[in-house]
Design a protein around this motif. Sequence first.
Motif, PDB file in Angstrom:
ATOM      1  N   LEU A  55       0.854  -1.183   0.000  1.00 44.90           N
ATOM      2  CA  LEU A  55       0.000   0.000   0.000  1.00 44.90           C
ATOM      3  C   LEU A  55       0.887   1.230   0.000  1.00 44.90           C
ATOM      4  O   LEU A  55       1.768   1.364   0.852  1.00 44.90           O
ATOM      5  N   ALA A  56       0.648   2.128  -0.958  1.00 41.91           N
ATOM      6  CA  ALA A  56       1.390   3.384  -1.059  1.00 41.91           C
ATOM      7  C   ALA A  56       0.434   4.534  -0.784  1.00 41.91           C
ATOM      8  O   ALA A  56      -0.615   4.641  -1.435  1.00 41.91           O
ATOM      9  N   VAL A  57       0.784   5.383   0.168  1.00 37.24           N
ATOM     10  CA  VAL A  57      -0.045   6.522   0.550  1.00 37.24           C
ATOM     11  C   VAL A  57       0.749   7.791   0.248  1.00 37.24           C
ATOM     12  O   VAL A  57       1.814   8.017   0.840  1.00 37.24           O
ATOM     13  N   VAL A  58       0.226   8.601  -0.661  1.00 39.25           N
ATOM     14  CA  VAL A  58       0.927   9.798  -1.123  1.00 39.25           C
ATOM     15  C   VAL A  58       0.142  11.028  -0.686  1.00 39.25           C
ATOM     16  O   VAL A  58      -0.982  11.260  -1.137  1.00 39.25           O
ATOM     17  N   LYS A  59       0.743  11.817   0.195  1.00 38.88           N
ATOM     18  CA  LYS A  59       0.105  13.037   0.687  1.00 38.88           C
ATOM     19  C   LYS A  59       0.431  14.189  -0.263  1.00 38.88           C
ATOM     20  O   LYS A  59       1.591  14.402  -0.600  1.00 38.88           O
ATOM     21  N   GLN A  60      -0.622  14.915  -0.675  1.00 33.54           N
ATOM     22  CA  GLN A  60      -0.470  15.942  -1.702  1.00 33.54           C
ATOM     23  C   GLN A  60      -0.797  17.347  -1.195  1.00 33.54           C
ATOM     24  O   GLN A  60      -1.035  18.251  -1.993  1.00 33.54           O
ATOM     25  N   PHE A  74      -2.402  12.443  11.004  1.00 31.54           N
ATOM     26  CA  PHE A  74      -2.783  11.613   9.855  1.00 31.54           C
ATOM     27  C   PHE A  74      -2.207  10.211  10.022  1.00 31.54           C
ATOM     28  O   PHE A  74      -2.906   9.201   9.834  1.00 31.54           O
ATOM     29  N   GLY A  75      -0.919  10.119  10.381  1.00 26.20           N
ATOM     30  CA  GLY A  75      -0.272   8.820  10.494  1.00 26.20           C
ATOM     31  C   GLY A  75      -0.880   7.944  11.565  1.00 26.20           C
ATOM     32  O   GLY A  75      -1.124   6.752  11.346  1.00 26.20           O
ATOM     33  N   GLY A  76      -1.139   8.516  12.736  1.00 19.00           N
ATOM     34  CA  GLY A  76      -1.744   7.728  13.802  1.00 19.00           C
ATOM     35  C   GLY A  76      -3.125   7.236  13.435  1.00 19.00           C
ATOM     36  O   GLY A  76      -3.491   6.082  13.718  1.00 19.00           O
ATOM     37  N   ALA A  77      -3.915   8.115  12.792  1.00 21.43           N
ATOM     38  CA  ALA A  77      -5.256   7.715  12.374  1.00 21.43           C
ATOM     39  C   ALA A  77      -5.199   6.711  11.226  1.00 21.43           C
ATOM     40  O   ALA A  77      -6.051   5.814  11.139  1.00 21.43           O
ATOM     41  N   LEU A  78      -4.209   6.842  10.359  1.00 21.19           N
ATOM     42  CA  LEU A  78      -4.047   5.878   9.264  1.00 21.19           C
ATOM     43  C   LEU A  78      -3.760   4.488   9.824  1.00 21.19           C
ATOM     44  O   LEU A  78      -4.413   3.509   9.437  1.00 21.19           O
ATOM     45  N   ALA A  79      -2.789   4.400  10.725  1.00 18.12           N
ATOM     46  CA  ALA A  79      -2.454   3.094  11.303  1.00 18.12           C
ATOM     47  C   ALA A  79      -3.644   2.502  12.049  1.00 18.12           C
ATOM     48  O   ALA A  79      -3.971   1.320  11.884  1.00 18.12           O
ATOM     49  N   HIS A  80      -4.295   3.321  12.854  1.00 17.93           N
ATOM     50  CA  HIS A  80      -5.459   2.833  13.607  1.00 17.93           C
ATOM     51  C   HIS A  80      -6.558   2.379  12.660  1.00 17.93           C
ATOM     52  O   HIS A  80      -7.187   1.334  12.871  1.00 17.93           O
ATOM     53  N   LEU A 124     -10.667   1.441   2.597  1.00 18.53           N
ATOM     54  CA  LEU A 124      -9.510   2.315   2.406  1.00 18.53           C
ATOM     55  C   LEU A 124      -9.917   3.778   2.277  1.00 18.53           C
ATOM     56  O   LEU A 124      -9.278   4.661   2.871  1.00 18.53           O
ATOM     57  N   THR A 125     -10.964   4.064   1.534  1.00 21.76           N
ATOM     58  CA  THR A 125     -11.400   5.450   1.394  1.00 21.76           C
ATOM     59  C   THR A 125     -11.825   6.033   2.729  1.00 21.76           C
ATOM     60  O   THR A 125     -11.494   7.181   3.057  1.00 21.76           O
ATOM     61  N   GLU A 126     -12.527   5.244   3.541  1.00 21.06           N
ATOM     62  CA  GLU A 126     -12.944   5.732   4.859  1.00 21.06           C
ATOM     63  C   GLU A 126     -11.738   5.941   5.768  1.00 21.06           C
ATOM     64  O   GLU A 126     -11.698   6.902   6.549  1.00 21.06           O
ATOM     65  N   VAL A 127     -10.756   5.057   5.681  1.00 21.70           N
ATOM     66  CA  VAL A 127      -9.531   5.239   6.459  1.00 21.70           C
ATOM     67  C   VAL A 127      -8.880   6.579   6.111  1.00 21.70           C
ATOM     68  O   VAL A 127      -8.482   7.354   6.986  1.00 21.70           O
ATOM     69  N   LEU A 128      -8.789   6.870   4.818  1.00 26.17           N
ATOM     70  CA  LEU A 128      -8.165   8.125   4.386  1.00 26.17           C
ATOM     71  C   LEU A 128      -8.996   9.336   4.795  1.00 26.17           C
ATOM     72  O   LEU A 128      -8.437  10.371   5.189  1.00 26.17           O
ATOM     73  N   ARG A 129     -10.314   9.226   4.705  1.00 24.77           N
ATOM     74  CA  ARG A 129     -11.176  10.349   5.113  1.00 24.77           C
ATOM     75  C   ARG A 129     -10.946  10.692   6.582  1.00 24.77           C
ATOM     76  O   ARG A 129     -10.810  11.864   6.956  1.00 24.77           O
ATOM     77  N   ARG A 130     -10.880   9.689   7.419  1.00 20.72           N
ATOM     78  CA  ARG A 130     -10.722   9.915   8.844  1.00 20.72           C
ATOM     79  C   ARG A 130      -9.306  10.382   9.170  1.00 20.72           C
ATOM     80  O   ARG A 130      -9.103  11.238  10.046  1.00 20.72           O
ATOM     81  N   ALA A 131      -8.314   9.846   8.475  1.00 17.56           N
ATOM     82  CA  ALA A 131      -6.945  10.310   8.689  1.00 17.56           C
ATOM     83  C   ALA A 131      -6.789  11.767   8.244  1.00 17.56           C
ATOM     84  O   ALA A 131      -6.138  12.568   8.922  1.00 17.56           O
ATOM     85  N   ASN A 132      -7.392  12.123   7.116  1.00 16.10           N
ATOM     86  CA  ASN A 132      -7.369  13.510   6.653  1.00 16.10           C
ATOM     87  C   ASN A 132      -8.019  14.435   7.673  1.00 16.10           C
ATOM     88  O   ASN A 132      -7.525  15.530   7.961  1.00 16.10           O
TER      89      ASN A 132
END
Length: 328
Positions: free
Chosen positions: A229-234, A268-274, A282-290
């Motif tokens: 999994l690659a996560v690219v912050k823009q 973002f990182g802590g919420a991503l891991a959690h 995956l989309t919900e994980v990113l929404r919450r991490a954002n």
Amino acid sequence: MTSEPYDLITMGRIGVDLYPLQSGVPLDRVETFGKFLGGSPANVAVAAARLGSRTALVSRTGADPFGRYLHRELAAFGVDDRWVTDVPAHPTPVTFCEIFPPDHFPIHFYRRPKAPDLEIHPHELDLPALRAARALWVTGTGLSAEPSRAATLAALRERSARPGDGLTVLDLDWRPALWDDPGEAPPLYKEALRHATVAVGNLDECEVATGERAPLAAARALLAAGVRLAVVKQGPAGVLALAADGILAEVPPLPVEVVNGLGAGDAFGGALAHGLLSGRDLTEVLRRANAAGAIVAGRLACSPAMPYEDEITRALTSGTGSLPERTP
């Protein structure tokens, strides 16, 4: 090692953040500062603990008052500090920042002659605990000097031998000022990516690690390097994630009136891991991490500002990360 594996163990930087209590004032004119626990891996552990994960940190402090302060703070935030030990030869690092919202936050690191968190030795690692944890989070800065470099790679290799689907996250965390020779970084990132299952980085960090800067090309290059999994912050364009099975998720940023953007990536990182550990889409994980990142960007500090689950839900419902900080 405890009988119950940790949800998340992070490894690397810890220090004291001294942040101005006056916004828009150059550092040489600031008169008062707030003192906070800092260091990206420490903040990630705090962020995940706030969301309910059982977390621990592997790091080092000086044998000094600031080191004692950091142990108290870790305990107060619910992060296990059993692997945070003293290095008498080096002082606990401090970091100053300047605050010029919305997007200018110069950082001044005081980590000389050497930060104690770079004195993690491979033989000191609790390898069974690292292997058993549901997730391990290491950083690119951990590769910047020995013996931390060897210890970081040893932890990653231990995770490679782990049976099952545990998460091994490499936060690219490119801080060129913390490398004696920044030119050493690309091959070390390549080696680390071989043993990680998740890579997280912004566009600059992806370019150092892979040579690619365009978001989708960078994500593909990270997958080719070995992660799943690659996560690219823009930044203002949001975040993109690409999985090895072809799933692509893109999420726009959550609007916020920025106070201090420095802790957003750690939230973002802590919420991503959690979120990944929770099994969410995956989309919900990113929404919450954002949303977690946006909330912290709207607050002064890093570690005390990390949001709780209900705050993330409230931010997503209201459409803004600008929430009042909860009183402890």
